[in-house]
Design a protein around this motif. Structure first.
Motif, PDB file in Angstrom:
ATOM      1  N   ALA A  83       0.867  -1.194   0.000  1.00 19.55           N
ATOM      2  CA  ALA A  83       0.000   0.000   0.000  1.00 19.55           C
ATOM      3  C   ALA A  83       0.896   1.233   0.000  1.00 19.55           C
ATOM      4  O   ALA A  83       1.938   1.256   0.666  1.00 19.55           O
ATOM      5  N   TYR A  84       0.473   2.240  -0.738  1.00 19.93           N
ATOM      6  CA  TYR A  84       1.262   3.462  -0.901  1.00 19.93           C
ATOM      7  C   TYR A  84       0.455   4.648  -0.392  1.00 19.93           C
ATOM      8  O   TYR A  84      -0.700   4.828  -0.774  1.00 19.93           O
ATOM      9  N   LEU A  85       1.061   5.424   0.466  1.00 18.25           N
ATOM     10  CA  LEU A  85       0.428   6.657   0.955  1.00 18.25           C
ATOM     11  C   LEU A  85       1.160   7.836   0.321  1.00 18.25           C
ATOM     12  O   LEU A  85       2.346   8.050   0.608  1.00 18.25           O
ATOM     13  N   PRO A  86       0.493   8.607  -0.553  1.00 17.74           N
ATOM     14  CA  PRO A  86       1.208   9.719  -1.199  1.00 17.74           C
ATOM     15  C   PRO A  86       1.458  10.871  -0.240  1.00 17.74           C
ATOM     16  O   PRO A  86       0.781  11.009   0.781  1.00 17.74           O
ATOM     17  N   GLN A  87       2.451  11.685  -0.593  1.00 19.05           N
ATOM     18  CA  GLN A  87       2.741  12.885   0.210  1.00 19.05           C
ATOM     19  C   GLN A  87       1.603  13.886   0.080  1.00 19.05           C
ATOM     20  O   GLN A  87       1.156  14.456   1.068  1.00 19.05           O
ATOM     21  N   PHE A 152      -6.380   8.370   5.375  1.00 19.28           N
ATOM     22  CA  PHE A 152      -5.675   7.696   4.281  1.00 19.28           C
ATOM     23  C   PHE A 152      -4.747   6.598   4.816  1.00 19.28           C
ATOM     24  O   PHE A 152      -4.523   5.591   4.139  1.00 19.28           O
ATOM     25  N   ILE A 153      -4.219   6.786   6.019  1.00 16.78           N
ATOM     26  CA  ILE A 153      -3.431   5.705   6.640  1.00 16.78           C
ATOM     27  C   ILE A 153      -4.354   4.505   6.894  1.00 16.78           C
ATOM     28  O   ILE A 153      -3.982   3.354   6.643  1.00 16.78           O
ATOM     29  N   ALA A 154      -5.572   4.782   7.358  1.00 20.79           N
ATOM     30  CA  ALA A 154      -6.532   3.695   7.586  1.00 20.79           C
ATOM     31  C   ALA A 154      -6.818   2.951   6.279  1.00 20.79           C
ATOM     32  O   ALA A 154      -6.901   1.714   6.256  1.00 20.79           O
ATOM     33  N   LYS A 155      -6.954   3.678   5.189  1.00 18.32           N
ATOM     34  CA  LYS A 155      -7.203   3.031   3.884  1.00 18.32           C
ATOM     35  C   LYS A 155      -6.035   2.111   3.523  1.00 18.32           C
ATOM     36  O   LYS A 155      -6.235   0.974   3.061  1.00 18.32           O
ATOM     37  N   ALA A 156      -4.803   2.601   3.745  1.00 18.53           N
ATOM     38  CA  ALA A 156      -3.623   1.779   3.436  1.00 18.53           C
ATOM     39  C   ALA A 156      -3.618   0.516   4.306  1.00 18.53           C
ATOM     40  O   ALA A 156      -3.364  -0.594   3.818  1.00 18.53           O
ATOM     41  N   PRO A 161      -1.574  -5.036   3.623  1.00 17.29           N
ATOM     42  CA  PRO A 161      -0.394  -5.349   2.812  1.00 17.29           C
ATOM     43  C   PRO A 161       0.759  -5.872   3.663  1.00 17.29           C
ATOM     44  O   PRO A 161       0.787  -5.690   4.873  1.00 17.29           O
ATOM     45  N   SER A 162       1.726  -6.506   2.993  1.00 15.01           N
ATOM     46  CA  SER A 162       2.971  -6.907   3.675  1.00 15.01           C
ATOM     47  C   SER A 162       3.959  -5.760   3.680  1.00 15.01           C
ATOM     48  O   SER A 162       4.920  -5.777   4.441  1.00 15.01           O
ATOM     49  N   ILE A 163       3.736  -4.796   2.761  1.00 12.16           N
ATOM     50  CA  ILE A 163       4.679  -3.681   2.608  1.00 12.16           C
ATOM     51  C   ILE A 163       3.898  -2.373   2.598  1.00 12.16           C
ATOM     52  O   ILE A 163       2.931  -2.223   1.841  1.00 12.16           O
ATOM     53  N   LEU A 164       4.319  -1.447   3.440  1.00 11.86           N
ATOM     54  CA  LEU A 164       3.725  -0.103   3.448  1.00 11.86           C
ATOM     55  C   LEU A 164       4.771   0.879   2.923  1.00 11.86           C
ATOM     56  O   LEU A 164       5.894   0.924   3.436  1.00 11.86           O
ATOM     57  N   LEU A 165       4.409   1.649   1.911  1.00 10.53           N
ATOM     58  CA  LEU A 165       5.283   2.705   1.383  1.00 10.53           C
ATOM     59  C   LEU A 165       4.610   4.025   1.729  1.00 10.53           C
ATOM     60  O   LEU A 165       3.563   4.368   1.163  1.00 10.53           O
ATOM     61  N   LEU A 166       5.175   4.741   2.684  1.00 16.77           N
ATOM     62  CA  LEU A 166       4.484   5.901   3.254  1.00 16.77           C
ATOM     63  C   LEU A 166       5.314   7.162   3.038  1.00 16.77           C
ATOM     64  O   LEU A 166       6.476   7.231   3.461  1.00 16.77           O
ATOM     65  N   ASP A 167       4.712   8.142   2.387  1.00 22.51           N
ATOM     66  CA  ASP A 167       5.438   9.381   2.099  1.00 22.51           C
ATOM     67  C   ASP A 167       5.041  10.436   3.131  1.00 22.51           C
ATOM     68  O   ASP A 167       3.953  11.000   3.071  1.00 22.51           O
ATOM     69  N   GLU A 168       5.898  10.654   4.079  1.00 23.28           N
ATOM     70  CA  GLU A 168       5.699  11.618   5.157  1.00 23.28           C
ATOM     71  C   GLU A 168       4.364  11.392   5.892  1.00 23.28           C
ATOM     72  O   GLU A 168       3.510  12.287   5.961  1.00 23.28           O
ATOM     73  N   PRO A 169       4.200  10.179   6.453  1.00 25.91           N
ATOM     74  CA  PRO A 169       2.903   9.837   7.065  1.00 25.91           C
ATOM     75  C   PRO A 169       2.569  10.642   8.308  1.00 25.91           C
ATOM     76  O   PRO A 169       1.406  10.683   8.709  1.00 25.91           O
ATOM     77  N   CYS A 195       6.677  -4.730   6.503  1.00 20.53           N
ATOM     78  CA  CYS A 195       7.826  -3.865   6.196  1.00 20.53           C
ATOM     79  C   CYS A 195       7.298  -2.473   5.859  1.00 20.53           C
ATOM     80  O   CYS A 195       6.398  -2.339   5.030  1.00 20.53           O
ATOM     81  N   THR A 196       7.828  -1.465   6.520  1.00 22.79           N
ATOM     82  CA  THR A 196       7.449  -0.089   6.204  1.00 22.79           C
ATOM     83  C   THR A 196       8.666   0.653   5.658  1.00 22.79           C
ATOM     84  O   THR A 196       9.725   0.640   6.281  1.00 22.79           O
ATOM     85  N   VAL A 197       8.488   1.258   4.495  1.00 18.98           N
ATOM     86  CA  VAL A 197       9.501   2.175   3.970  1.00 18.98           C
ATOM     87  C   VAL A 197       8.849   3.548   3.977  1.00 18.98           C
ATOM     88  O   VAL A 197       7.793   3.739   3.349  1.00 18.98           O
ATOM     89  N   MET A 198       9.416   4.463   4.739  1.00 20.89           N
ATOM     90  CA  MET A 198       8.752   5.761   4.898  1.00 20.89           C
ATOM     91  C   MET A 198       9.724   6.922   4.738  1.00 20.89           C
ATOM     92  O   MET A 198      10.842   6.897   5.242  1.00 20.89           O
ATOM     93  N   ALA A 199       9.250   7.931   3.994  1.00 16.52           N
ATOM     94  CA  ALA A 199      10.002   9.179   3.908  1.00 16.52           C
ATOM     95  C   ALA A 199       9.551  10.056   5.054  1.00 16.52           C
ATOM     96  O   ALA A 199       8.371  10.049   5.440  1.00 16.52           O
ATOM     97  N   SER A 200      10.492  10.802   5.620  1.00 15.11           N
ATOM     98  CA  SER A 200      10.112  11.674   6.727  1.00 15.11           C
ATOM     99  C   SER A 200      11.090  12.833   6.856  1.00 15.11           C
ATOM    100  O   SER A 200      12.276  12.694   6.593  1.00 15.11           O
ATOM    101  N   HIS A 201      10.541  13.976   7.269  1.00 19.66           N
ATOM    102  CA  HIS A 201      11.394  15.092   7.680  1.00 19.66           C
ATOM    103  C   HIS A 201      11.554  15.121   9.190  1.00 19.66           C
ATOM    104  O   HIS A 201      12.279  15.956   9.714  1.00 19.66           O
ATOM    105  N   ASP A 202      10.835  14.236   9.877  1.00 18.37           N
ATOM    106  CA  ASP A 202      10.975  14.186  11.333  1.00 18.37           C
ATOM    107  C   ASP A 202      12.126  13.245  11.671  1.00 18.37           C
ATOM    108  O   ASP A 202      11.951  12.030  11.837  1.00 18.37           O
ATOM    109  N   LEU A 203      13.325  13.822  11.745  1.00 17.89           N
ATOM    110  CA  LEU A 203      14.521  13.002  11.940  1.00 17.89           C
ATOM    111  C   LEU A 203      14.473  12.288  13.284  1.00 17.89           C
ATOM    112  O   LEU A 203      14.998  11.183  13.429  1.00 17.89           O
ATOM    113  N   ASN A 204      13.849  12.904  14.272  1.00 14.14           N
ATOM    114  CA  ASN A 204      13.803  12.273  15.593  1.00 14.14           C
ATOM    115  C   ASN A 204      12.902  11.050  15.601  1.00 14.14           C
ATOM    116  O   ASN A 204      13.268  10.007  16.154  1.00 14.14           O
ATOM    117  N   LEU A 205      11.738  11.151  14.956  1.00  8.95           N
ATOM    118  CA  LEU A 205      10.868   9.969  14.882  1.00  8.95           C
ATOM    119  C   LEU A 205      11.549   8.872  14.079  1.00  8.95           C
ATOM    120  O   LEU A 205      11.531   7.695  14.444  1.00  8.95           O
TER     121      LEU A 205
END
Ligand SMILES: Nc1ncnc2c1ncn2[C@@H]1O[C@H](COP(=O)(O)OP(=O)(O)OP(=O)(O)O)[C@@H](O)[C@H]1O
Ligand SMILES: [Mg+2]
Length: 268
Positions: A83-87, A152-156, A161-169, A195-205
């Motif tokens: 599942a893909y969550l767009p930015q 939209f996270i709920a929709k994903a 899915p086995s893989i979550l691709l999340l753009d700045e969730p 497996c989650t692959v996520m882009a983030s600007h929250d470096l601490n999270l």
């Protein structure tokens, strides 16, 4: 024998016109791992996630999900796997939150698209997990930015899915909801090996929750691997062009505090 990677991208180039947006990007993510993608604005995070999701075709290189080339998946198989969550979330459709989340079941439904009890249970579970059950009957155009992101996270999640691709969730989420989403991803990692692959600007999270990380700069991998290495101030500073101070914290690996170049914050 090596386990099959959830996501394996090799030698990814993406060129548009005369612009090389990504160059030679390699990224592997294990099943049951959270992989954080970080980097400055325009460094290529969204483009990389869109390539992994099969929404863009690479100019060179390959993407495999669970050991199988992306191109070998039908749309339906892909939607059951990833599942893909767009930015940038689409303009609010004329739907309620529940109707939106139910769309996540499309790939699980038969030809007639009839809603089964299993679909209803999956929708209820996803609404609960993303903390939007109380908004189920609300139309999307009436949601706040953070509520929309959680819908939209709920929709994903509803795609199971086995893989979550999340753009700045967590970009629009308050600290408590941001943490709750990361705890949710950590829970899916340990209970279902998601497996989650996520882009983030929250470096601490990202530093706190990621098992592996990729730091992009100008479409190339500047650093990749263990978060303690990737999120070291001396790695981040030349890429972001600002200073970083790591302040000790009892909650996690220490807090990264950015500061303007040449203006190191005063202690105390
Ligand atoms: N189709 C395209 N044609 C030309 N340039 C593009 C195209 N798509 C993306 N780019 C450029 O590629 C770079 C990477 O964009 P991308 O959206 O992947 O960055 P990002 O790391 O997600 O940034 P942000 O943190 O702002 O979300 C940007 O400079 C962008 O302008
Ligand atoms: Mg982006």
């Amino acid at each position: 024998m090596n386990a099959v990677h959830a996501v394996e991208a090799r030698g990814l180039d993406f060129t548009r016109g005369s612009t090389a947006v990504l160059k030679g990007v390699v990224l592997t993510a294990r099943q049951g791992a959270i992989h954080g993608i970080v980097g400055p604005n325009g460094s290529g995070k969204t483009t990389l996630l869109r390539l992994l999701a099969g929404l863009l075709r690479p100019s060179a290189g390959t993407v495999e999900l669970l050991g199988r080339p992306l191109a070998a998946y039908s749309h339906r198989q892909r939607a059951r796997t990833m599942a893909y969550l767009p930015q940038n979330l689409p303009e609010p459709l004329s739907l309620t939150v529940r109707e939106l989340v139910l769309l996540g079941r499309t790939a699980h439904q038969g030809l007639l698209g009839l809603e089964t009890r299993a679909d209803q249970e999956a929708v209820d579970c996803a609404l609960d997990l993303a903390r939007v059950a109380h908004l189920a009957g609300v139309r999307l155009e009436h949601l706040s930015g953070g509520e929309m992101q959680r819908a939209f996270i709920a929709k994903a999640l509803c795609q199971e899915p086995s893989i979550l691709l999340l753009d700045e969730p967590t970009a629009s989420l308050d600290p408590a909801h941001g943490l709750q989403v990361m705890e949710l991803l950590a829970g899916l990692r340990s209970t279902q090996a998601v497996c989650t692959v996520m882009a983030s600007h929250d470096l601490n999270l990202a530093a706190r929750y990621a098992d592996e990380a990729t730091l992009l700069q100008g479409g190339r991998v500047a650093c990749q691997g263990n978060p303690s290495m990737v999120f070291a101030p001396e790695r981040l500073e030349p890429v972001y062009g600002c200073g970083f101070e790591r302040c000790p914290s009892s909650a996690g690996p220490g807090v990264l505090l950015p500061f303007p170049c040449g203006a190191k914050p005063q202690q105390g």
